[in-house]
Design a protein around this motif. Sequence first.
Motif, PDB file in Angstrom:
ATOM      1  N   GLN A   1       0.737  -1.013  -0.025  1.00 24.19           N
ATOM      2  CA  GLN A   1       0.298   0.173   0.168  1.00 24.19           C
ATOM      3  C   GLN A   1       0.728   0.979  -0.077  1.00 24.19           C
ATOM      4  OE1 GLN A   1      -2.840   0.349   2.816  1.00 24.19           O
ATOM      5  NE2 GLN A   1      -3.866   2.042   2.239  1.00 24.19           N
ATOM      6  N   LYS A  21       1.285   3.264  -3.012  1.00 21.49           N
ATOM      7  CA  LYS A  21       0.660   5.034  -3.396  1.00 21.49           C
ATOM      8  C   LYS A  21       1.778   6.267  -3.444  1.00 21.49           C
ATOM      9  CE  LYS A  21      -1.267   7.798   0.925  1.00 21.49           C
ATOM     10  NZ  LYS A  21      -0.272   8.870   1.611  1.00 21.49           N
ATOM     11  N   GLU A  74       1.766   9.244  -6.733  1.00 16.39           N
ATOM     12  CA  GLU A  74       2.150  10.542  -6.230  1.00 16.39           C
ATOM     13  C   GLU A  74       2.989  10.431  -7.018  1.00 16.39           C
ATOM     14  OE1 GLU A  74       0.606  10.604  -1.166  1.00 16.39           O
ATOM     15  OE2 GLU A  74       2.759  10.936  -1.692  1.00 16.39           O
ATOM     16  N   ASP A  85      -2.916  10.709  -8.016  1.00 12.55           N
ATOM     17  CA  ASP A  85      -3.171  11.363  -6.767  1.00 12.55           C
ATOM     18  C   ASP A  85      -4.232  10.137  -6.618  1.00 12.55           C
ATOM     19  OD1 ASP A  85      -1.389  12.935  -6.963  1.00 12.55           O
ATOM     20  OD2 ASP A  85      -1.056  13.213  -4.431  1.00 12.55           O
TER      21      ASP A  85
END
Length: 306
Positions: free
Chosen positions: A98, A102, A106, A111
């Motif tokens: 995760q 992420k 980003e 996002d």
Amino acid sequence: MQMPFQLTILGSSSAMPTSERYPTAQVLNVLGRFFLIDCGEGTQHQLRRNRINYSKITHIFISHLHGDHFFGLIGLISTLSLQGRRGELHIYAHSELQRYTKFQMEFLGMDDPGFQIIFHPLNFKKPQVILEDKKLKITSFPLKHRIACCGFRFDEQPKEANIIKEMIKVYNIPIREIKNIKAGADFVTEDGKLIPNKDLVIPARKPRSYAFCSDTAYNEAMIPEITGVDLLYHEATFAESEAIIAAETFHSTGKDAARIAQKAEAGKLLIGHFSSRYKSPDHILEEAKAIFPNTEIGFDNSSFEL
Ligand SMILES: [Zn+2]
Ligand SMILES: [Zn+2]
């Protein structure tokens, strides 16, 4: 009509892809729901080649965080976003995936991909039911690899028997009894005659099952989790001549996979995750078949219907 329970192999190579074999990825179609198991590099190409629509995939299972099992994930997420996906995507993996995903999203200015990604951390210490509904149960269980690694078992839920419609009339069966009879009860008629359940119903088909044992050393501890499975995938990275390398790298040989299949009383064994040193894995198959005859190679783009 029999509902699908079909496995498609997208990749059967280990760490390095070859010109014939992509890294690990598989799709299991259970009753029209598509589960992606591991997502090596090239998964998108292979999904296309096998005419599996990306948008149908709602759940992704990542066995462990070696690149040959998840390098395809960020590319797939990116494509889903470009396609305008709206539906949730569930990812079952190590909790660290995760954080990594992420960061990648980003970094890429992604996002908000336009859909929700729901991460479900796996338990690498003990078996766990990770998804269960009326039709299906999915369990994860620990394997024995260099890093934390899980296998997955997919079980169709047992179905009720079908009552033979004419019998309702013949024995004057009240509606309230039908549920019990479908669940296995006998029936007693108004004049006290016992009608055995087997005369009243057509039994349901045996529930089907599939277990995926990703990268692992020979590991008898997992046998209780895969016992009696109809189809067992077990890695067989090496031939017996490389048994020492297999043990050192926490991988299996064809013989190891076959012994596990035999002890687990699996219906059929599929082997894969072959080292790129072998042009063909045929000799690994022969070694496995000597112990467990009902073994096949899970070649890229092959499908297995249960
Ligand atoms: Zn691997
Ligand atoms: Zn690995």
